[in-house]
Design a protein around this motif. Structure first.
Motif, PDB file in Angstrom:
ATOM      1  N   GLY A  86      25.043 -32.370  12.858  1.00 57.29           N
ATOM      2  CA  GLY A  86      23.601 -32.604  12.983  1.00 57.29           C
ATOM      3  C   GLY A  86      22.884 -32.458  11.648  1.00 57.29           C
ATOM      4  O   GLY A  86      22.028 -33.278  11.301  1.00 57.29           O
ATOM      5  N   ALA A  87      23.240 -31.426  10.896  1.00 50.53           N
ATOM      6  CA  ALA A  87      22.625 -31.213   9.588  1.00 50.53           C
ATOM      7  C   ALA A  87      22.982 -32.352   8.633  1.00 50.53           C
ATOM      8  O   ALA A  87      22.135 -32.828   7.864  1.00 50.53           O
ATOM      9  CB  ALA A  87      23.066 -29.874   9.002  1.00 50.53           C
ATOM     10  N   LEU A  88      24.228 -32.811   8.695  1.00 51.05           N
ATOM     11  CA  LEU A  88      24.641 -33.921   7.830  1.00 51.05           C
ATOM     12  C   LEU A  88      23.924 -35.214   8.210  1.00 51.05           C
ATOM     13  O   LEU A  88      23.569 -36.016   7.339  1.00 51.05           O
ATOM     14  CB  LEU A  88      26.153 -34.106   7.892  1.00 51.05           C
ATOM     15  N   ARG A  89      23.697 -35.420   9.499  1.00 50.51           N
ATOM     16  CA  ARG A  89      22.948 -36.608   9.927  1.00 50.51           C
ATOM     17  C   ARG A  89      21.519 -36.558   9.401  1.00 50.51           C
ATOM     18  O   ARG A  89      20.977 -37.568   8.957  1.00 50.51           O
ATOM     19  CB  ARG A  89      22.951 -36.718  11.449  1.00 50.51           C
ATOM     20  N   GLU A  90      20.912 -35.369   9.459  1.00 47.78           N
ATOM     21  CA  GLU A  90      19.556 -35.215   8.921  1.00 47.78           C
ATOM     22  C   GLU A  90      19.547 -35.488   7.424  1.00 47.78           C
ATOM     23  O   GLU A  90      18.639 -36.144   6.909  1.00 47.78           O
ATOM     24  CB  GLU A  90      19.020 -33.815   9.215  1.00 47.78           C
ATOM     25  N   GLN A  91      20.559 -34.991   6.719  1.00 43.90           N
ATOM     26  CA  GLN A  91      20.646 -35.220   5.280  1.00 43.90           C
ATOM     27  C   GLN A  91      20.839 -36.700   4.985  1.00 43.90           C
ATOM     28  O   GLN A  91      20.227 -37.239   4.065  1.00 43.90           O
ATOM     29  CB  GLN A  91      21.796 -34.406   4.692  1.00 43.90           C
ATOM     30  N   LEU A  92      21.665 -37.366   5.763  1.00 41.24           N
ATOM     31  CA  LEU A  92      21.881 -38.801   5.579  1.00 41.24           C
ATOM     32  C   LEU A  92      20.589 -39.573   5.803  1.00 41.24           C
ATOM     33  O   LEU A  92      20.259 -40.480   5.035  1.00 41.24           O
ATOM     34  CB  LEU A  92      22.962 -39.311   6.528  1.00 41.24           C
ATOM     35  N   THR A  93      19.836 -39.197   6.819  1.00 35.07           N
ATOM     36  CA  THR A  93      18.549 -39.842   7.075  1.00 35.07           C
ATOM     37  C   THR A  93      17.609 -39.633   5.890  1.00 35.07           C
ATOM     38  O   THR A  93      16.923 -40.564   5.470  1.00 35.07           O
ATOM     39  CB  THR A  93      17.923 -39.294   8.367  1.00 35.07           C
ATOM     40  N   ALA A  94      17.601 -38.422   5.334  1.00 39.15           N
ATOM     41  CA  ALA A  94      16.758 -38.140   4.171  1.00 39.15           C
ATOM     42  C   ALA A  94      17.180 -38.995   2.980  1.00 39.15           C
ATOM     43  O   ALA A  94      16.329 -39.527   2.246  1.00 39.15           O
ATOM     44  CB  ALA A  94      16.825 -36.661   3.810  1.00 39.15           C
ATOM     45  N   VAL A  95      18.482 -39.156   2.792  1.00 43.90           N
ATOM     46  CA  VAL A  95      18.973 -39.992   1.702  1.00 43.90           C
ATOM     47  C   VAL A  95      18.567 -41.445   1.928  1.00 43.90           C
ATOM     48  O   VAL A  95      18.130 -42.137   1.005  1.00 43.90           O
ATOM     49  CB  VAL A  95      20.510 -39.866   1.551  1.00 43.90           C
ATOM     50  N   GLN A  96      18.693 -41.906   3.169  1.00 41.13           N
ATOM     51  CA  GLN A  96      18.300 -43.277   3.469  1.00 41.13           C
ATOM     52  C   GLN A  96      16.815 -43.501   3.213  1.00 41.13           C
ATOM     53  O   GLN A  96      16.421 -44.523   2.662  1.00 41.13           O
ATOM     54  CB  GLN A  96      18.658 -43.624   4.919  1.00 41.13           C
ATOM     55  N   HIS A  97      15.986 -42.518   3.589  1.00 34.21           N
ATOM     56  CA  HIS A  97      14.551 -42.633   3.316  1.00 34.21           C
ATOM     57  C   HIS A  97      14.277 -42.607   1.818  1.00 34.21           C
ATOM     58  O   HIS A  97      13.410 -43.343   1.331  1.00 34.21           O
ATOM     59  CB  HIS A  97      13.772 -41.531   4.023  1.00 34.21           C
ATOM     60  N   ALA A  98      14.996 -41.780   1.081  1.00 35.21           N
ATOM     61  CA  ALA A  98      14.828 -41.728  -0.375  1.00 35.21           C
ATOM     62  C   ALA A  98      15.219 -43.064  -0.999  1.00 35.21           C
ATOM     63  O   ALA A  98      14.545 -43.556  -1.902  1.00 35.21           O
ATOM     64  CB  ALA A  98      15.670 -40.600  -0.970  1.00 35.21           C
ATOM     65  N   LEU A  99      16.275 -43.667  -0.490  1.00 35.78           N
ATOM     66  CA  LEU A  99      16.687 -44.978  -0.997  1.00 35.78           C
ATOM     67  C   LEU A  99      15.634 -46.036  -0.704  1.00 35.78           C
ATOM     68  O   LEU A  99      15.375 -46.908  -1.527  1.00 35.78           O
ATOM     69  CB  LEU A  99      18.023 -45.394  -0.381  1.00 35.78           C
ATOM     70  N   ASP A 100      15.041 -45.965   0.462  1.00 36.34           N
ATOM     71  CA  ASP A 100      14.007 -46.928   0.831  1.00 36.34           C
ATOM     72  C   ASP A 100      12.791 -46.846  -0.091  1.00 36.34           C
ATOM     73  O   ASP A 100      12.111 -47.841  -0.307  1.00 36.34           O
ATOM     74  CB  ASP A 100      13.565 -46.719   2.281  1.00 36.34           C
ATOM     75  N   ARG A 101      12.512 -45.647  -0.621  1.00 36.35           N
ATOM     76  CA  ARG A 101      11.357 -45.466  -1.498  1.00 36.35           C
ATOM     77  C   ARG A 101      11.647 -45.842  -2.947  1.00 36.35           C
ATOM     78  O   ARG A 101      10.735 -45.956  -3.748  1.00 36.35           O
ATOM     79  CB  ARG A 101      10.884 -44.015  -1.441  1.00 36.35           C
ATOM     80  N   MET A 102      12.915 -46.028  -3.289  1.00 34.34           N
ATOM     81  CA  MET A 102      13.280 -46.332  -4.673  1.00 34.34           C
ATOM     82  C   MET A 102      13.082 -47.811  -4.975  1.00 34.34           C
ATOM     83  O   MET A 102      13.172 -48.650  -4.087  1.00 34.34           O
ATOM     84  CB  MET A 102      14.743 -45.969  -4.928  1.00 34.34           C
ATOM     85  N   THR A 103      12.828 -48.081  -6.240  1.00 27.41           N
ATOM     86  CA  THR A 103      12.747 -49.470  -6.683  1.00 27.41           C
ATOM     87  C   THR A 103      14.160 -50.050  -6.685  1.00 27.41           C
ATOM     88  O   THR A 103      15.136 -49.297  -6.716  1.00 27.41           O
ATOM     89  CB  THR A 103      12.151 -49.560  -8.100  1.00 27.41           C
ATOM     90  N   PRO A 104      14.274 -51.380  -6.689  1.00 25.35           N
ATOM     91  CA  PRO A 104      15.621 -51.967  -6.706  1.00 25.35           C
ATOM     92  C   PRO A 104      16.481 -51.481  -7.872  1.00 25.35           C
ATOM     93  O   PRO A 104      17.674 -51.287  -7.717  1.00 25.35           O
ATOM     94  CB  PRO A 104      15.347 -53.470  -6.805  1.00 25.35           C
ATOM     95  N   ALA A 105      15.871 -51.266  -9.025  1.00 24.14           N
ATOM     96  CA  ALA A 105      16.647 -50.789 -10.173  1.00 24.14           C
ATOM     97  C   ALA A 105      17.188 -49.385  -9.921  1.00 24.14           C
ATOM     98  O   ALA A 105      18.307 -49.059 -10.312  1.00 24.14           O
ATOM     99  CB  ALA A 105      15.783 -50.798 -11.429  1.00 24.14           C
ATOM    100  N   GLN A 106      16.407 -48.553  -9.283  1.00 22.84           N
ATOM    101  CA  GLN A 106      16.847 -47.191  -8.981  1.00 22.84           C
ATOM    102  C   GLN A 106      17.875 -47.157  -7.858  1.00 22.84           C
ATOM    103  O   GLN A 106      18.698 -46.263  -7.806  1.00 22.84           O
ATOM    104  CB  GLN A 106      15.658 -46.330  -8.575  1.00 22.84           C
ATOM    105  N   ARG A 107      17.806 -48.091  -6.959  1.00 25.74           N
ATOM    106  CA  ARG A 107      18.680 -48.071  -5.786  1.00 25.74           C
ATOM    107  C   ARG A 107      20.127 -48.370  -6.108  1.00 25.74           C
ATOM    108  O   ARG A 107      21.006 -48.104  -5.319  1.00 25.74           O
ATOM    109  CB  ARG A 107      18.189 -49.077  -4.751  1.00 25.74           C
TER     110      ARG A 107
END
Length: 146
Positions: A86-107
């Motif tokens: 469960g904690a890893l799923r939450e962390q993965l979701t946080a990473v996915q949200h962080a990726l969504d906020r990044m510019t294409p160059a950062q992603r």
């Protein structure tokens, strides 16, 4: 959806009600608390207060024990692993949200250190390493849209 949503984590049930709802004896709940299987919140007077989530966990423990024949040590390990997933799923979701906020160059490239901290890297940049770094670098080719 109802405007009155009940928080499943709210510690509202006294031990007698929790025992009734879970189909267990109150002494069993005390034993599970001592073993760390289900640790309810405490009142100022040290009385136990169980949440709806605790009740569900008690029922799961009962099913693992009675229906599947798993001993308490095995149940504790199963619950620990479920919590970790469960904690890893939450962390993965946080990473996915962080990726969504990044510019294409950062992603394109990011690094995660041993503590799980994510760092965006510029193209061609390497993560800073500590003496005993376990950094993970993920590279994604340009031709994919992630």
């Amino acid at each position: 959806m109802s405007p009155h949503r009940i928080d499943e984590r709210a510690p509202v049930f006294v031990i007698s009600v929790a025992a009734e709802l879970s189909g267990m004896h109150p002494q069993t709940l005390r034993q599970y608390d001592r073993l760390g299987l289900v640790v309810p919140d405490r009142t100022r007077g040290r009385g136990r207060r169980y949440s709806a989530r605790d009740i569900a966990r008690l029922r799961e423990i009962q099913a693992l024990s009675q229906e599947d024949g798993v001993n308490l040590a095995g149940i504790k390990r199963i619950l620990e692993l479920q919590d970790e997933v469960g904690a890893l799923r939450e962390q993965l979701t946080a990473v996915q949200h962080a990726l969504d906020r990044m510019t294409p160059a950062q992603r394109r490239v990011f690094a995660a250190d041993a503590d799980g901290e994510i760092s965006a890297l510029r193209r061609g940049e390497r993560p800073r390493r500590r003496e005993s770094s376990n950094a993970l670098v993920v590279w994604r080719p340009r031709n994919r849209s992630w």
